[in-house]
Design a protein around this motif. Structure first.
Motif, PDB file in Angstrom:
ATOM      1  N   MET A   1       0.819  -1.200   0.000  1.00 43.46           N
ATOM      2  CA  MET A   1       0.000   0.000   0.000  1.00 43.46           C
ATOM      3  C   MET A   1       0.858   1.257   0.000  1.00 43.46           C
ATOM      4  SD  MET A   1      -3.075   0.862  -0.120  1.00 43.46           S
ATOM      5  CE  MET A   1      -4.073   2.260   0.087  1.00 43.46           C
ATOM      6  N   ASP A   2       1.975   1.212   0.716  1.00 44.22           N
ATOM      7  CA  ASP A   2       2.835   2.397   0.748  1.00 44.22           C
ATOM      8  C   ASP A   2       3.425   2.707  -0.608  1.00 44.22           C
ATOM      9  OD1 ASP A   2       2.415   3.007   3.393  1.00 44.22           O
ATOM     10  OD2 ASP A   2       4.022   1.709   4.098  1.00 44.22           O
ATOM     11  N   ASP A   3       3.678   1.675  -1.417  1.00 42.63           N
ATOM     12  CA  ASP A   3       4.189   1.888  -2.761  1.00 42.63           C
ATOM     13  C   ASP A   3       3.181   2.681  -3.592  1.00 42.63           C
ATOM     14  OD1 ASP A   3       6.173   1.520  -4.771  1.00 42.63           O
ATOM     15  OD2 ASP A   3       4.861   0.003  -5.693  1.00 42.63           O
ATOM     16  N   TRP A   4       1.907   2.400  -3.431  1.00 42.45           N
ATOM     17  CA  TRP A   4       0.852   3.126  -4.128  1.00 42.45           C
ATOM     18  C   TRP A   4       0.870   4.605  -3.739  1.00 42.45           C
ATOM     19  CZ3 TRP A   4      -2.493   3.410  -7.900  1.00 42.45           C
ATOM     20  CH2 TRP A   4      -3.621   4.195  -7.781  1.00 42.45           C
ATOM     21  N   ARG A   5       1.060   4.879  -2.457  1.00 44.44           N
ATOM     22  CA  ARG A   5       1.104   6.264  -1.979  1.00 44.44           C
ATOM     23  C   ARG A   5       2.278   7.020  -2.594  1.00 44.44           C
ATOM     24  NH1 ARG A   5      -2.334   6.714   2.377  1.00 44.44           N
ATOM     25  NH2 ARG A   5      -2.856   4.750   3.366  1.00 44.44           N
ATOM     26  N   LEU A   6       3.419   6.375  -2.639  1.00 42.43           N
ATOM     27  CA  LEU A   6       4.604   7.021  -3.204  1.00 42.43           C
ATOM     28  C   LEU A   6       4.459   7.240  -4.707  1.00 42.43           C
ATOM     29  CD1 LEU A   6       7.403   5.143  -1.244  1.00 42.43           C
ATOM     30  CD2 LEU A   6       6.539   7.457  -0.861  1.00 42.43           C
ATOM     31  N   ARG A   7       3.880   6.290  -5.394  1.00 43.73           N
ATOM     32  CA  ARG A   7       3.704   6.434  -6.838  1.00 43.73           C
ATOM     33  C   ARG A   7       2.728   7.551  -7.181  1.00 43.73           C
ATOM     34  NH1 ARG A   7       4.426   0.922 -10.023  1.00 43.73           N
ATOM     35  NH2 ARG A   7       6.065   0.045  -8.741  1.00 43.73           N
ATOM     36  N   SER A   8       1.713   7.745  -6.361  1.00 49.73           N
ATOM     37  CA  SER A   8       0.761   8.819  -6.642  1.00 49.73           C
ATOM     38  C   SER A   8       1.422  10.183  -6.442  1.00 49.73           C
ATOM     39  CB  SER A   8      -0.477   8.687  -5.764  1.00 49.73           C
ATOM     40  OG  SER A   8      -0.161   8.871  -4.403  1.00 49.73           O
ATOM     41  N   ARG A   9       2.312  10.292  -5.470  1.00 48.52           N
ATOM     42  CA  ARG A   9       3.056  11.535  -5.264  1.00 48.52           C
ATOM     43  C   ARG A   9       4.024  11.756  -6.424  1.00 48.52           C
ATOM     44  NH1 ARG A   9       6.309  11.657  -0.030  1.00 48.52           N
ATOM     45  NH2 ARG A   9       4.254  11.310   0.839  1.00 48.52           N
ATOM     46  N   ARG A  10       4.619  10.691  -6.878  1.00 46.62           N
ATOM     47  CA  ARG A  10       5.569  10.750  -7.985  1.00 46.62           C
ATOM     48  C   ARG A  10       4.882  11.213  -9.268  1.00 46.62           C
ATOM     49  NH1 ARG A  10       9.342   5.538  -8.541  1.00 46.62           N
ATOM     50  NH2 ARG A  10      10.694   6.549  -7.058  1.00 46.62           N
ATOM     51  N   ALA A  11       3.642  10.788  -9.482  1.00 48.69           N
ATOM     52  CA  ALA A  11       2.893  11.193 -10.675  1.00 48.69           C
ATOM     53  C   ALA A  11       2.686  12.706 -10.694  1.00 48.69           C
ATOM     54  CB  ALA A  11       1.555  10.471 -10.736  1.00 48.69           C
ATOM     55  N   THR A  12       2.391  13.282  -9.554  1.00 45.47           N
ATOM     56  CA  THR A  12       2.231  14.731  -9.476  1.00 45.47           C
ATOM     57  C   THR A  12       3.528  15.425  -9.868  1.00 45.47           C
ATOM     58  OG1 THR A  12       0.563  14.574  -7.753  1.00 45.47           O
ATOM     59  CG2 THR A  12       1.729  16.670  -7.935  1.00 45.47           C
ATOM     60  N   TYR A  13       4.637  14.953  -9.331  1.00 43.23           N
ATOM     61  CA  TYR A  13       5.935  15.544  -9.644  1.00 43.23           C
ATOM     62  C   TYR A  13       6.227  15.455 -11.140  1.00 43.23           C
ATOM     63  CZ  TYR A  13      10.955  15.896 -10.177  1.00 43.23           C
ATOM     64  OH  TYR A  13      12.192  16.232 -10.623  1.00 43.23           O
ATOM     65  N   ILE A  14       6.002  14.307 -11.732  1.00 45.45           N
ATOM     66  CA  ILE A  14       6.288  14.112 -13.148  1.00 45.45           C
ATOM     67  C   ILE A  14       5.469  15.066 -14.002  1.00 45.45           C
ATOM     68  CG2 ILE A  14       5.976  12.471 -15.052  1.00 45.45           C
ATOM     69  CD1 ILE A  14       6.735  10.263 -12.988  1.00 45.45           C
ATOM     70  N   LEU A  15       4.199  15.212 -13.690  1.00 47.55           N
ATOM     71  CA  LEU A  15       3.339  16.099 -14.473  1.00 47.55           C
ATOM     72  C   LEU A  15       3.714  17.563 -14.291  1.00 47.55           C
ATOM     73  CD1 LEU A  15      -0.026  14.228 -13.993  1.00 47.55           C
ATOM     74  CD2 LEU A  15       1.301  14.435 -16.105  1.00 47.55           C
ATOM     75  N   LEU A  16       4.154  17.953 -13.103  1.00 48.12           N
ATOM     76  CA  LEU A  16       4.570  19.338 -12.905  1.00 48.12           C
ATOM     77  C   LEU A  16       5.876  19.643 -13.643  1.00 48.12           C
ATOM     78  CD1 LEU A  16       3.609  20.009  -9.193  1.00 48.12           C
ATOM     79  CD2 LEU A  16       2.454  20.748 -11.271  1.00 48.12           C
ATOM     80  N   VAL A  17       6.794  18.682 -13.674  1.00 45.87           N
ATOM     81  CA  VAL A  17       8.018  18.860 -14.463  1.00 45.87           C
ATOM     82  C   VAL A  17       7.655  19.024 -15.934  1.00 45.87           C
ATOM     83  CG1 VAL A  17      10.107  17.695 -15.292  1.00 45.87           C
ATOM     84  CG2 VAL A  17       9.579  17.710 -12.861  1.00 45.87           C
ATOM     85  N   GLY A  18       6.750  18.176 -16.411  1.00 48.11           N
ATOM     86  CA  GLY A  18       6.299  18.291 -17.796  1.00 48.11           C
ATOM     87  C   GLY A  18       5.662  19.634 -18.082  1.00 48.11           C
ATOM     88  N   SER A  19       4.898  20.136 -17.147  1.00 44.88           N
ATOM     89  CA  SER A  19       4.263  21.436 -17.322  1.00 44.88           C
ATOM     90  C   SER A  19       5.297  22.549 -17.494  1.00 44.88           C
ATOM     91  CB  SER A  19       3.377  21.731 -16.112  1.00 44.88           C
ATOM     92  OG  SER A  19       2.808  23.016 -16.202  1.00 44.88           O
ATOM     93  N   PHE A  20       6.308  22.550 -16.627  1.00 47.94           N
ATOM     94  CA  PHE A  20       7.350  23.574 -16.741  1.00 47.94           C
ATOM     95  C   PHE A  20       8.115  23.456 -18.054  1.00 47.94           C
ATOM     96  CE2 PHE A  20       7.100  23.571 -11.992  1.00 47.94           C
ATOM     97  CZ  PHE A  20       6.629  24.870 -11.886  1.00 47.94           C
ATOM     98  N   LEU A  21       8.334  22.222 -18.506  1.00 43.69           N
ATOM     99  CA  LEU A  21       9.077  22.024 -19.753  1.00 43.69           C
ATOM    100  C   LEU A  21       8.276  22.452 -20.978  1.00 43.69           C
ATOM    101  CD1 LEU A  21      10.830  18.606 -19.057  1.00 43.69           C
ATOM    102  CD2 LEU A  21      11.874  20.879 -19.121  1.00 43.69           C
TER     103      LEU A  21
END
Length: 129
Positions: A1-21
């Motif tokens: 379950m903790d892996d799911w929590r970390l991956r959901s946070r990671r998805a936000t980071y990835i999309l924000l990096v993409g937005s800036f790029l």
């Protein structure tokens, strides 16, 4: 379950990096062109090649920067199909596409507690540890 929590946070980071790029070139007056897509693909490949070197980054305010930075290449990779969809668009459209990618990331960020609560409830209901 903790892996799911970390991956959901990671998805936000990835999309924000993409937005800036995507917003950056738009602000510089560059539209959605094939060279921009190729440049973003090259950036993604370069970041992928050095992703293991990001492990040395420090932890700041409780966030392991190295853990997040290893996924920066995915932010650039997400941008490539977005640019290809908007191919030929003016700089303002590239900024708008970047804003949309960032919006999806922020929706994930704000709804994350809700869907993690639902996932946790289902996990317990189905007999998870």
């Amino acid at each position: 379950m903790d892996d799911w929590r970390l991956r959901s946070r990671r998805a936000t980071y990835i999309l924000l990096v993409g937005s800036f790029l995507l917003i950056g070139p738009g602000l510089a007056g560059v539209g959605a062109t094939l060279p921009v897509a190729v440049g973003l693909a090259a950036l993604a490949a370069g970041l992928w090649a050095v992703r293991d070197q990001f492990r040395a980054l420090p932890t700041v305010a409780g966030y392991d920067l190295g853990w997040y930075a290893r996924d920066s290449w995915l932010g650039a990779a997400v941008c490539v199909p977005v640019v290809l969809v908007g191919l030929g668009g003016p700089p303002a459209e590239l900024q708008a596409l970047g804003g949309f990618v960032g919006l999806v990331g922020m929706v994930n960020y704000f709804l994350r507690p809700l869907y993690l609560l639902v996932a946790d409830a289902l996990w317990r209901l189905l007999g998870g540890a």
